[in-house]
Design a protein around this motif. Structure first.
Motif, short mmCIF file in Angstrom:
data_model
loop_
_atom_site.label_atom_id
_atom_site.label_comp_id
_atom_site.label_asym_id
_atom_site.label_seq_id
_atom_site.Cartn_x
_atom_site.Cartn_y
_atom_site.Cartn_z
N ASP A 1 0.85 -1.11 -0.02
CA ASP A 1 0.15 0.01 -0.19
C ASP A 1 0.76 1.31 0.02
N PHE A 2 0.27 2.39 -0.34
CA PHE A 2 0.88 3.61 -0.20
C PHE A 2 0.11 4.56 0.69
N VAL A 3 1.07 5.43 1.33
CA VAL A 3 0.15 6.39 2.54
C VAL A 3 0.70 7.70 1.96
N LEU A 4 -0.26 8.91 1.80
CA LEU A 4 0.11 9.92 1.20
C LEU A 4 -0.27 10.90 2.55
N ILE A 5 0.70 11.64 3.07
CA ILE A 5 0.65 12.32 4.14
C ILE A 5 0.91 13.75 4.25
N GLN A 6 -0.06 14.58 4.53
CA GLN A 6 -0.21 16.10 4.26
C GLN A 6 -0.73 16.63 5.39
N PHE A 7 0.16 17.37 6.18
CA PHE A 7 -0.46 18.04 7.25
C PHE A 7 0.50 19.43 7.53
N GLY A 8 0.01 20.22 8.22
CA GLY A 8 0.87 21.63 8.47
C GLY A 8 -0.16 22.89 8.85
N HIS A 9 -1.26 22.69 8.06
CA HIS A 9 -2.41 23.97 8.37
C HIS A 9 -2.48 24.17 9.47
N ASN A 10 -3.02 23.10 10.23
CA ASN A 10 -3.48 23.15 11.78
C ASN A 10 -2.64 22.96 12.64
N ASP A 11 -1.20 22.23 12.19
CA ASP A 11 -0.10 22.08 13.42
C ASP A 11 0.37 23.44 13.76
N GLN A 12 0.17 24.35 13.08
CA GLN A 12 0.69 25.80 13.09
C GLN A 12 -0.32 26.78 14.05
N LYS A 13 -1.34 26.32 14.53
CA LYS A 13 -2.42 26.92 15.11
C LYS A 13 -1.88 27.34 16.87
N HIS A 14 -1.23 28.29 17.11
CA HIS A 14 -0.72 28.40 18.46
C HIS A 14 -2.23 28.53 19.34
N ASN A 15 -3.19 28.97 19.00
CA ASN A 15 -4.55 29.16 19.98
C ASN A 15 -5.09 27.87 20.08
N SER A 16 -4.58 26.53 19.64
CA SER A 16 -5.55 25.41 19.81
C SER A 16 -4.56 24.46 20.15
N PRO A 17 -4.30 24.35 21.36
CA PRO A 17 -3.15 23.44 22.15
C PRO A 17 -3.59 21.87 21.55
N ILE B 1 2.55 35.69 -0.23
CA ILE B 1 3.21 35.71 1.09
C ILE B 1 3.12 34.21 1.58
N ASP B 2 4.18 33.74 2.00
CA ASP B 2 4.21 32.37 2.75
C ASP B 2 3.45 32.50 4.23
N THR B 3 2.93 31.51 4.35
CA THR B 3 1.94 31.43 5.81
C THR B 3 2.47 30.39 6.54
N HIS B 4 3.25 29.37 5.92
CA HIS B 4 3.53 28.01 6.61
C HIS B 4 4.84 28.17 7.38
N GLY B 5 5.69 29.08 7.40
CA GLY B 5 6.68 29.17 8.08
C GLY B 5 7.53 28.01 7.94
N ASP B 6 8.09 27.29 9.04
CA ASP B 6 9.02 26.36 9.19
C ASP B 6 8.49 24.80 8.92
N PRO C 1 6.97 23.45 6.20
CA PRO C 1 7.19 22.74 5.06
C PRO C 1 8.95 22.11 5.12
N LYS C 2 9.70 23.06 5.62
CA LYS C 2 11.18 22.80 5.99
C LYS C 2 11.33 21.65 6.85
N ALA C 3 10.67 21.65 7.88
CA ALA C 3 10.59 20.53 8.64
C ALA C 3 10.35 19.02 8.06
N MET C 4 9.15 19.29 7.16
CA MET C 4 8.62 17.85 6.47
C MET C 4 9.98 17.70 5.49
N ARG C 5 10.60 18.41 4.72
CA ARG C 5 11.59 18.28 3.91
C ARG C 5 12.57 17.70 4.55
N LYS C 6 12.86 18.01 5.87
CA LYS C 6 14.04 17.45 6.76
C LYS C 6 13.62 16.11 6.92
N VAL C 7 12.57 15.81 7.45
CA VAL C 7 12.02 14.39 7.68
C VAL C 7 12.45 13.61 6.30
#
Length: 246
Positions: free
Chosen positions: A90-106, A152-157, A159-165
């Motif tokens: 099987d294959f697993v497509l993994i796309q996260f980031g939009h909601n990981d960056q929400k500081h006001n949502s612990p 304007i980029d809104t995703h900060g680090d 995408p960079k962190a995912m590229r590092k993974v």
């Protein structure tokens, strides 16, 4: 691409991945990928239209869910449900980031090089343990332009962190952040609205919608096409099953 949206709504998720000569793709992620309720149309997750690019040998199982981050997807038991279903090949497509960056949502927030990195690593390692192949996908861009017309980029680090993974674990990567940045930037501030949910007033949305995060049908088709172009390079057996060439 005619009828692509209609085909994408077919119940391919109900098909069995254990059939002979099938190629099963699981999708885990957030609202930009997920299946939408009819009442929020034309809002469309790009995962909804992905199956229209392939023949019947490719089965798409879309487990992406609105509002989820890597953290909440795990805590809510959504990841273990996917993991328990995975089989060899099987294959697993993994796309996260939009909601990981929400500081006001612990319950969702993760630091890019902290839990976000570790959660992505968890998805990768555990998928491989089941004999599945994980593929990481950076988040699609939001439509946010400066006054002088610069996107304007809104995703900060994130995408960079995912590229590092991807680099550290030797994982296939579809860099949708870069691909969609080029797409949206090439259209410009006004024309790029067609890719997102900009609608007139309705009973459900009396003030209309000016949504620069979620995709329209056309936007979902464009993003899915970009993903397919990259996936055919990463999944050797996929090319022969593509029926609608992006």
């Amino acid at each position: 691409m005619k009828e692509i949206f209609a085909y994408g709504l077919m119940a391919v998720i109900l098909l069995s991945c254990n059939q002979k000569d099938t190629l099963c793709i699981y999708m885990v992620g957030d609202s930009t990928m997920s299946v939408k309720k009819p009442e929020v149309a034309p809002e469309t997750g790009w995962g909804m239209v992905l199956s229209a690019f392939f023949d019947d040998a490719v089965i798409i199982k879309n487990h992406a869910k609105n509002g989820r981050s890597t953290k909440s997807f795990i805590v809510e038991g959504r990841w273990i449900n996917v993991l328990d279903s995975l089989t060899q090949g099987d294959f697993v497509l993994i796309q996260f980031g939009h909601n990981d960056q929400k500081h006001n949502s612990p319950e969702r927030y993760t630091k890019p090089y902290g839990d976000y990195y570790r959660n992505l690593k968890k998805f990768v390692v555990e998928s491989r343990q089941k004999g599945a192949t994980p593929i990481l996908l950076t988040s699609i861009v939001r439509r946010k332009f400066s006054e002088d017309g610069q996107l304007i980029d809104t995703h900060g680090d994130y995408p960079k962190a995912m590229r590092k993974v991807a680099e550290n674990l030797n994982v296939g990567l579809v860099d949708l952040q870069k691909l969609t940045h080029h797409l949206v930037d090439s259209l410009g501030s006004e024309k790029s609205k067609v890719l997102y949910v900009w609608t007139k007033n309705s009973d459900l949305f009396p003030e209309g919608r000016q949504d620069d995060t979620h995709l329209s049908v056309q936007g979902a088709e464009k993003v899915a096409a970009l993903a397919v172009q990259e996936l055919r390079k990463l999944i050797g057996d996929l090319k022969q099953h593509i029926v609608n060439h992006p």
